[in-house]
Design a protein around this motif. Structure first.
Motif, short mmCIF file in Angstrom:
data_model
loop_
_atom_site.label_atom_id
_atom_site.label_comp_id
_atom_site.label_asym_id
_atom_site.label_seq_id
_atom_site.Cartn_x
_atom_site.Cartn_y
_atom_site.Cartn_z
N ALA A 208 6.12 -3.04 -0.17
CA ALA A 208 5.82 -3.19 -1.60
C ALA A 208 6.94 -3.93 -2.33
O ALA A 208 6.67 -4.79 -3.18
CB ALA A 208 5.60 -1.82 -2.23
N LYS A 209 8.18 -3.64 -1.98
CA LYS A 209 9.31 -4.29 -2.64
C LYS A 209 9.37 -5.79 -2.34
O LYS A 209 9.79 -6.58 -3.17
CB LYS A 209 10.62 -3.63 -2.22
CG LYS A 209 10.83 -2.27 -2.84
CD LYS A 209 12.11 -1.63 -2.33
CE LYS A 209 12.22 -0.21 -2.85
NZ LYS A 209 13.36 0.51 -2.25
N LYS A 210 8.95 -6.16 -1.14
CA LYS A 210 9.05 -7.57 -0.72
C LYS A 210 7.72 -8.31 -0.79
O LYS A 210 7.65 -9.49 -0.45
CB LYS A 210 9.56 -7.64 0.72
CG LYS A 210 11.00 -7.26 0.88
CD LYS A 210 11.87 -8.37 0.35
CE LYS A 210 13.28 -8.22 0.84
NZ LYS A 210 14.06 -9.42 0.65
N TYR A 211 6.66 -7.64 -1.24
CA TYR A 211 5.30 -8.18 -1.16
C TYR A 211 5.18 -9.61 -1.69
O TYR A 211 4.67 -10.48 -1.01
CB TYR A 211 4.33 -7.26 -1.90
CG TYR A 211 2.93 -7.78 -1.92
CD1 TYR A 211 2.15 -7.77 -0.77
CD2 TYR A 211 2.38 -8.30 -3.08
CE1 TYR A 211 0.86 -8.25 -0.77
CE2 TYR A 211 1.08 -8.79 -3.09
CZ TYR A 211 0.32 -8.77 -1.94
OH TYR A 211 -0.95 -9.25 -1.95
N GLU A 212 5.66 -9.86 -2.89
CA GLU A 212 5.49 -11.19 -3.50
C GLU A 212 6.45 -12.23 -2.95
O GLU A 212 6.20 -13.42 -3.07
CB GLU A 212 5.62 -11.08 -5.01
CG GLU A 212 4.45 -10.35 -5.64
CD GLU A 212 4.47 -10.39 -7.15
OE1 GLU A 212 5.00 -11.36 -7.72
OE2 GLU A 212 3.96 -9.44 -7.75
N ILE B 213 -3.43 -0.93 0.37
CA ILE B 213 -2.31 -1.88 0.52
C ILE B 213 -2.88 -3.28 0.69
O ILE B 213 -3.65 -3.53 1.60
CB ILE B 213 -1.41 -1.48 1.70
CG1 ILE B 213 -0.82 -0.10 1.46
CG2 ILE B 213 -0.32 -2.53 1.91
CD1 ILE B 213 -0.09 0.47 2.66
N PRO B 214 -2.47 -4.20 -0.17
CA PRO B 214 -3.02 -5.56 -0.09
C PRO B 214 -2.53 -6.31 1.14
O PRO B 214 -1.43 -6.10 1.63
CB PRO B 214 -2.51 -6.22 -1.37
CG PRO B 214 -1.27 -5.46 -1.72
CD PRO B 214 -1.51 -4.05 -1.25
N LEU B 215 -3.39 -7.21 1.59
CA LEU B 215 -3.05 -8.09 2.69
C LEU B 215 -1.88 -8.98 2.27
O LEU B 215 -1.80 -9.41 1.13
CB LEU B 215 -4.27 -8.94 3.06
CG LEU B 215 -4.20 -9.79 4.31
CD1 LEU B 215 -4.04 -8.88 5.54
CD2 LEU B 215 -5.46 -10.62 4.45
N LEU B 216 -1.00 -9.25 3.19
CA LEU B 216 0.17 -10.08 2.91
C LEU B 216 -0.26 -11.44 2.37
O LEU B 216 -1.23 -12.03 2.87
CB LEU B 216 0.97 -10.25 4.21
CG LEU B 216 2.32 -10.94 4.11
CD1 LEU B 216 3.25 -10.18 3.16
CD2 LEU B 216 2.95 -11.03 5.48
N LEU B 217 0.41 -11.89 1.36
CA LEU B 217 0.10 -13.20 0.76
C LEU B 217 0.39 -14.32 1.75
O LEU B 217 1.37 -14.30 2.48
CB LEU B 217 0.95 -13.41 -0.49
CG LEU B 217 0.72 -12.44 -1.65
CD1 LEU B 217 1.78 -12.64 -2.72
CD2 LEU B 217 -0.67 -12.61 -2.23
#
Length: 152
Positions: A79-83, A146-150
């Motif tokens: 979550a911290k590194k998601y974007e 949890i969203p799929l990795l961008l």
């Protein structure tokens, strides 16, 4: 939709960040109680079987808690590194997820053997099935949240 997913992920991160160890332990305790009730309902143990099974189950749950803690930490790191996920972090997160899943499978296999020895193959198989059912349900719920990795 992406904004909704990112918002949800942000809320999850905030909840994890705000939850002190005591609060997290309360959540885990509630989960353990619900899980134990499910296991009891589906195993349908008589008194003699219960006397043998529940101490084994408690040891299993103590060992399983480590994997749960690791999973939460891995989700927090995601979550911290998601974007702004970099290759090295993505690799580390996947490897940790694989390691957690292997540990959980090894643990279920270990306790299948213990339950089989102390009770019966049928009871051990039912216990294994119940654990798989709960585990798959938990993973399914997590994967839905949890969203799929961008894509970069």
């Amino acid at each position: 939709m992406k904004k909704g997913i990112i918002t949800l992920l942000g809320v999850m991160v905030c909840l994890f960040a705000q939850a002190q160890n005591t609060e997290m332990e309360l959540i885990r305790s509630a989960f353990r109680l619900e899980k134990k009730a499910m296991v009891a309902e589906f195993l349908e143990l008589d008194n003699a079987e219960s006397d043998k099974f529940w101490p084994i189950y408690e040891k299993y749950e103590q060992e399983r808690a480590e994997a749960g803690t690791r999973r939460i930490k891995n989700i927090e790191a995601y979550a911290k590194k998601y974007e702004n996920m970099d290759e090295a972090t993505a690799e580390a997160l996947v490897k940790e997820s694989i390691s957690i899943q292997k540990k959980e499978l090894e643990l279920r296999n270990k306790y299948y053997g213990i339950v089989k020895k102390e009770l019966s193959v049928t009871t051990a198989a039912r216990f294994y099935q119940i654990e798989d059912f709960i585990y798959i349900g938990l993973l399914n719920e997590l994967n839905n949240q949890i969203p799929l990795l961008l894509k970069k």
